[in-house]
Design a protein around this motif. Structure first.
Motif, PDB file in Angstrom:
ATOM      1  N   ARG A   1       2.709  -7.404 -14.815  1.00  0.00           N
ATOM      2  CA  ARG A   1       3.964  -7.162 -14.107  1.00  0.00           C
ATOM      3  C   ARG A   1       3.769  -6.110 -13.024  1.00  0.00           C
ATOM      4  O   ARG A   1       4.227  -6.261 -11.896  1.00  0.00           O
ATOM      5  N   LYS A   2       3.049  -5.037 -13.331  1.00  0.00           N
ATOM      6  CA  LYS A   2       2.794  -3.962 -12.367  1.00  0.00           C
ATOM      7  C   LYS A   2       1.979  -4.480 -11.180  1.00  0.00           C
ATOM      8  O   LYS A   2       2.282  -4.179 -10.020  1.00  0.00           O
ATOM      9  N   ILE A   3       0.961  -5.260 -11.469  1.00  0.00           N
ATOM     10  CA  ILE A   3       0.133  -5.838 -10.399  1.00  0.00           C
ATOM     11  C   ILE A   3       0.985  -6.753  -9.524  1.00  0.00           C
ATOM     12  O   ILE A   3       0.889  -6.729  -8.288  1.00  0.00           O
ATOM     13  N   GLY A   4       1.848  -7.560 -10.140  1.00  0.00           N
ATOM     14  CA  GLY A   4       2.747  -8.435  -9.382  1.00  0.00           C
ATOM     15  C   GLY A   4       3.661  -7.652  -8.467  1.00  0.00           C
ATOM     16  O   GLY A   4       3.867  -8.029  -7.309  1.00  0.00           O
ATOM     17  N   GLU A   5       4.199  -6.550  -8.969  1.00  0.00           N
ATOM     18  CA  GLU A   5       5.068  -5.705  -8.151  1.00  0.00           C
ATOM     19  C   GLU A   5       4.310  -5.100  -6.977  1.00  0.00           C
ATOM     20  O   GLU A   5       4.824  -5.037  -5.853  1.00  0.00           O
ATOM     21  N   MET A   6       3.084  -4.666  -7.228  1.00  0.00           N
ATOM     22  CA  MET A   6       2.265  -4.073  -6.156  1.00  0.00           C
ATOM     23  C   MET A   6       1.957  -5.116  -5.087  1.00  0.00           C
ATOM     24  O   MET A   6       2.029  -4.826  -3.884  1.00  0.00           O
TER      25      MET A   6
END
Length: 68
Positions: free
Chosen positions: A8-13
């Motif tokens: 999820r964090k990678i997707g947001e970045m």
């Protein structure tokens, strides 16, 4: 941080870095995009964009394409 949180964090970045991703293939519908994507697996996007206008002038729908 578990795997789902990392994803999820990678997707947001990535969404922040690349808010819109342009499609390099010229198309006018989901069908013409599908055909262009299939052709681009065989050659370059540039070449696909050169040849698809003539193809789609003759057949821009599945029904028209099946008659070719």
């Amino acid at each position: 941080m578990n795997r789902a949180d990392k994803a999820r964090k990678i997707g947001e970045m990535l969404d922040e870095l690349y808010p819109t991703t342009p499609v390099p293939l010229n198309h006018s519908s989901a069908y013409t995009l599908l055909v262009a994507v299939m052709l681009s697996a065989q050659t370059t996007d540039k070449k696909v964009n050169e040849v698809t206008p003539a193809l789609f002038a003759k057949a821009s729908t599945p029904e028209q394409m099946s008659k070719l």
